[in-house]
Design a protein around this motif. Structure first.
Motif, PDB file in Angstrom:
ATOM      1  N   ARG A 103       1.517  -4.296  -7.666  1.00  0.00           N
ATOM      2  CA  ARG A 103       2.875  -4.795  -7.448  1.00  0.00           C
ATOM      3  C   ARG A 103       3.238  -4.944  -5.975  1.00  0.00           C
ATOM      4  NH1 ARG A 103       6.126  -4.968 -11.516  1.00  0.00           N
ATOM      5  NH2 ARG A 103       8.025  -4.119 -10.570  1.00  0.00           N
ATOM      6  N   THR A 104       2.300  -4.619  -5.110  1.00  0.00           N
ATOM      7  CA  THR A 104       2.557  -4.753  -3.672  1.00  0.00           C
ATOM      8  C   THR A 104       1.376  -5.493  -3.038  1.00  0.00           C
ATOM      9  OG1 THR A 104       1.568  -2.571  -3.296  1.00  0.00           O
ATOM     10  CG2 THR A 104       3.976  -2.651  -3.519  1.00  0.00           C
ATOM     11  N   LYS A 105       1.514  -5.799  -1.746  1.00  0.00           N
ATOM     12  CA  LYS A 105       0.453  -6.515  -1.042  1.00  0.00           C
ATOM     13  C   LYS A 105      -0.405  -5.532  -0.240  1.00  0.00           C
ATOM     14  CE  LYS A 105       1.930 -10.666  -2.158  1.00  0.00           C
ATOM     15  NZ  LYS A 105       1.266 -11.404  -3.238  1.00  0.00           N
ATOM     16  N   GLU A 106      -1.676  -5.850  -0.144  1.00  0.00           N
ATOM     17  CA  GLU A 106      -2.587  -5.022   0.633  1.00  0.00           C
ATOM     18  C   GLU A 106      -2.082  -4.890   2.073  1.00  0.00           C
ATOM     19  OE1 GLU A 106      -6.566  -6.410   0.417  1.00  0.00           O
ATOM     20  OE2 GLU A 106      -7.356  -4.761   1.630  1.00  0.00           O
ATOM     21  N   GLY A 107      -2.056  -3.657   2.546  1.00  0.00           N
ATOM     22  CA  GLY A 107      -1.562  -3.406   3.897  1.00  0.00           C
ATOM     23  C   GLY A 107      -0.053  -3.260   3.977  1.00  0.00           C
ATOM     24  N   HIS A 108       0.631  -3.518   2.862  1.00  0.00           N
ATOM     25  CA  HIS A 108       2.098  -3.415   2.830  1.00  0.00           C
ATOM     26  C   HIS A 108       2.504  -2.687   1.548  1.00  0.00           C
ATOM     27  CE1 HIS A 108       2.556  -6.171   6.232  1.00  0.00           C
ATOM     28  NE2 HIS A 108       1.596  -6.874   5.671  1.00  0.00           N
ATOM     29  N   ARG A 109       1.839  -1.587   1.296  1.00  0.00           N
ATOM     30  CA  ARG A 109       2.068  -0.869   0.044  1.00  0.00           C
ATOM     31  C   ARG A 109       3.474  -0.276  -0.026  1.00  0.00           C
ATOM     32  NH1 ARG A 109      -1.120   4.184  -2.181  1.00  0.00           N
ATOM     33  NH2 ARG A 109      -1.454   3.524  -4.340  1.00  0.00           N
ATOM     34  N   ASP A 110       4.113  -0.168   1.118  1.00  0.00           N
ATOM     35  CA  ASP A 110       5.462   0.420   1.140  1.00  0.00           C
ATOM     36  C   ASP A 110       6.554  -0.609   0.851  1.00  0.00           C
ATOM     37  OD1 ASP A 110       4.941  -0.911   3.522  1.00  0.00           O
ATOM     38  OD2 ASP A 110       6.303   0.367   4.678  1.00  0.00           O
ATOM     39  N   MET A 111       6.216  -1.890   0.775  1.00  0.00           N
ATOM     40  CA  MET A 111       7.246  -2.899   0.531  1.00  0.00           C
ATOM     41  C   MET A 111       7.177  -3.382  -0.911  1.00  0.00           C
ATOM     42  SD  MET A 111       8.986  -3.130   3.303  1.00  0.00           S
ATOM     43  CE  MET A 111      10.093  -4.195   2.400  1.00  0.00           C
ATOM     44  N   LEU A 112       8.237  -3.100  -1.638  1.00  0.00           N
ATOM     45  CA  LEU A 112       8.308  -3.533  -3.031  1.00  0.00           C
ATOM     46  C   LEU A 112       9.353  -4.635  -3.146  1.00  0.00           C
ATOM     47  CD1 LEU A 112       7.440  -2.931  -6.028  1.00  0.00           C
ATOM     48  CD2 LEU A 112       9.599  -1.692  -6.181  1.00  0.00           C
ATOM     49  N   ALA A 160      14.374  -2.300 -22.071  1.00  0.00           N
ATOM     50  CA  ALA A 160      13.695  -3.389 -21.342  1.00  0.00           C
ATOM     51  C   ALA A 160      12.198  -3.367 -21.668  1.00  0.00           C
ATOM     52  CB  ALA A 160      13.918  -3.255 -19.846  1.00  0.00           C
ATOM     53  N   PRO A 161      11.622  -4.518 -21.983  1.00  0.00           N
ATOM     54  CA  PRO A 161      10.220  -4.547 -22.426  1.00  0.00           C
ATOM     55  C   PRO A 161       9.194  -4.506 -21.296  1.00  0.00           C
ATOM     56  CG  PRO A 161      11.164  -6.743 -22.528  1.00  0.00           C
ATOM     57  CD  PRO A 161      12.282  -5.821 -22.120  1.00  0.00           C
ATOM     58  N   THR A 162       9.579  -4.996 -20.136  1.00  0.00           N
ATOM     59  CA  THR A 162       8.589  -5.145 -19.060  1.00  0.00           C
ATOM     60  C   THR A 162       9.182  -4.689 -17.723  1.00  0.00           C
ATOM     61  OG1 THR A 162       9.273  -7.435 -18.734  1.00  0.00           O
ATOM     62  CG2 THR A 162       7.376  -7.070 -20.166  1.00  0.00           C
ATOM     63  N   ASN A 163       8.299  -4.581 -16.735  1.00  0.00           N
ATOM     64  CA  ASN A 163       8.700  -4.185 -15.386  1.00  0.00           C
ATOM     65  C   ASN A 163       9.590  -5.257 -14.749  1.00  0.00           C
ATOM     66  OD1 ASN A 163       6.939  -2.045 -15.825  1.00  0.00           O
ATOM     67  ND2 ASN A 163       5.228  -3.108 -14.840  1.00  0.00           N
ATOM     68  N   LEU A 164      10.337  -4.861 -13.726  1.00  0.00           N
ATOM     69  CA  LEU A 164      11.059  -5.864 -12.945  1.00  0.00           C
ATOM     70  C   LEU A 164      10.035  -6.857 -12.394  1.00  0.00           C
ATOM     71  CD1 LEU A 164      13.684  -3.751 -10.918  1.00  0.00           C
ATOM     72  CD2 LEU A 164      14.007  -4.991 -13.079  1.00  0.00           C
ATOM     73  N   VAL A 165      10.387  -8.108 -12.441  1.00  0.00           N
ATOM     74  CA  VAL A 165       9.435  -9.163 -12.064  1.00  0.00           C
ATOM     75  C   VAL A 165       9.207  -9.167 -10.550  1.00  0.00           C
ATOM     76  CG1 VAL A 165       9.119 -11.672 -11.945  1.00  0.00           C
ATOM     77  CG2 VAL A 165      10.021 -10.597 -14.037  1.00  0.00           C
ATOM     78  N   VAL A 166       7.944  -9.198 -10.176  1.00  0.00           N
ATOM     79  CA  VAL A 166       7.579  -9.391  -8.767  1.00  0.00           C
ATOM     80  C   VAL A 166       7.379 -10.895  -8.570  1.00  0.00           C
ATOM     81  CG1 VAL A 166       5.858  -8.946  -6.979  1.00  0.00           C
ATOM     82  CG2 VAL A 166       6.476  -7.132  -8.615  1.00  0.00           C
ATOM     83  N   PRO A 167       8.217 -11.528  -7.752  1.00  0.00           N
ATOM     84  CA  PRO A 167       8.059 -12.977  -7.550  1.00  0.00           C
ATOM     85  C   PRO A 167       6.850 -13.250  -6.667  1.00  0.00           C
ATOM     86  CG  PRO A 167       9.716 -12.129  -6.060  1.00  0.00           C
ATOM     87  CD  PRO A 167       9.286 -10.958  -6.920  1.00  0.00           C
ATOM     88  N   GLU A 168       6.465 -14.494  -6.614  1.00  0.00           N
ATOM     89  CA  GLU A 168       5.405 -14.870  -5.652  1.00  0.00           C
ATOM     90  C   GLU A 168       5.942 -14.700  -4.245  1.00  0.00           C
ATOM     91  OE1 GLU A 168       3.388 -18.569  -5.920  1.00  0.00           O
ATOM     92  OE2 GLU A 168       3.239 -18.456  -8.091  1.00  0.00           O
ATOM     93  N   TYR A 169       5.178 -14.034  -3.408  1.00  0.00           N
ATOM     94  CA  TYR A 169       5.595 -13.897  -2.016  1.00  0.00           C
ATOM     95  C   TYR A 169       4.371 -13.635  -1.158  1.00  0.00           C
ATOM     96  CZ  TYR A 169       5.121  -8.781  -2.264  1.00  0.00           C
ATOM     97  OH  TYR A 169       4.636  -7.504  -2.403  1.00  0.00           O
ATOM     98  N   ALA A 170       4.570 -13.788   0.143  1.00  0.00           N
ATOM     99  CA  ALA A 170       3.476 -13.529   1.084  1.00  0.00           C
ATOM    100  C   ALA A 170       4.060 -13.054   2.406  1.00  0.00           C
ATOM    101  CB  ALA A 170       2.667 -14.812   1.304  1.00  0.00           C
TER     102      ALA A 170
END
Ligand code: FES
Length: 180
Positions: A103-112, A160-170
């Motif tokens: 659910r996060t980006k490599e090198g940015h594990r602290d940003m959700l 709620a059936p699923t996790n909060l959606v992670v949108p496409e981002y970079a």
């Protein structure tokens, strides 16, 4: 029909609340909106394309709210303790099994970065702003029907059936995120 109108009303009120908070510039929202307004020629264009966010001023444990495609977006910097906790949660305990790394980006594990929209019926969960209820797992709590999300935005309890959606981002730099 009445239920639908009621839910629409709740969503509309929550959206207006988000917009009002953004306008007032409370907390970290200042970080987001000025940059957004600089980047976009008009609000309508912004709403349909992408949102650029400077995350450099977001403190550990803080969530700021933005708007992406006309919906609330939560940008949260996890504390070291939250990263450990989210990383250690057994996958078997999760209704919608995703690791923090998923659910996060490599090198940015602290940003959700997630949509601020409950996956049950679309209310805006609380827990993003100071003073709001965080729920049992320290993340977000949806007051409409009682869904609890953990600090990684994963559904842990409630309808709620699923996790909060992670949108496409970079990350386009160490501090700038482009969502969409
Ligand atoms: Fe969030 Fe129902 S809309 S729990």
């Amino acid at each position: 029909m009445a239920d639908t109108e009621s839910e629409d009303g709740v969503r509309r009120r929550d959206f207006i609340h988000i917009a009002a908070v953004g306008t007032a510039g409370v907390g970290g929202v200042f970080v987001v909106l000025p940059l957004v307004s600089q980047m976009a020629p008009s609000a309508d264009v912004l709403a349909e394309s992408s949102t650029e966010i400077d995350v450099s001023a977001i403190e550990p444990g803080q969530t700021v709210k933005a708007i992406f495609r006309k919906q609330p977006l939560f940008v949260r910097r996890l504390t070291p303790e939250e990263i450990v906790e989210a990383g250690e949660t057994p996958i078997a305990d999760l209704r919608d099994p995703e690791t923090l790394d998923d659910r996060t980006k490599e090198g940015h594990r602290d940003m959700l970065i997630t949509m601020g929209v409950c996956t049950h019926l679309g209310c805006v969960p609380q827990g993003a702003a100071e003073g709001e209820v965080k729920g049992e797992y320290g993340g977000y709590f949806c007051p409409c029907h009682g869904s609890h999300y953990d600090t990684a935005g994963r559904i842990r309890k409630g309808p709620a059936p699923t996790n909060l959606v992670v949108p496409e981002y970079a990350f386009t730099s160490d501090t700038i995120v482009t969502v969409g």
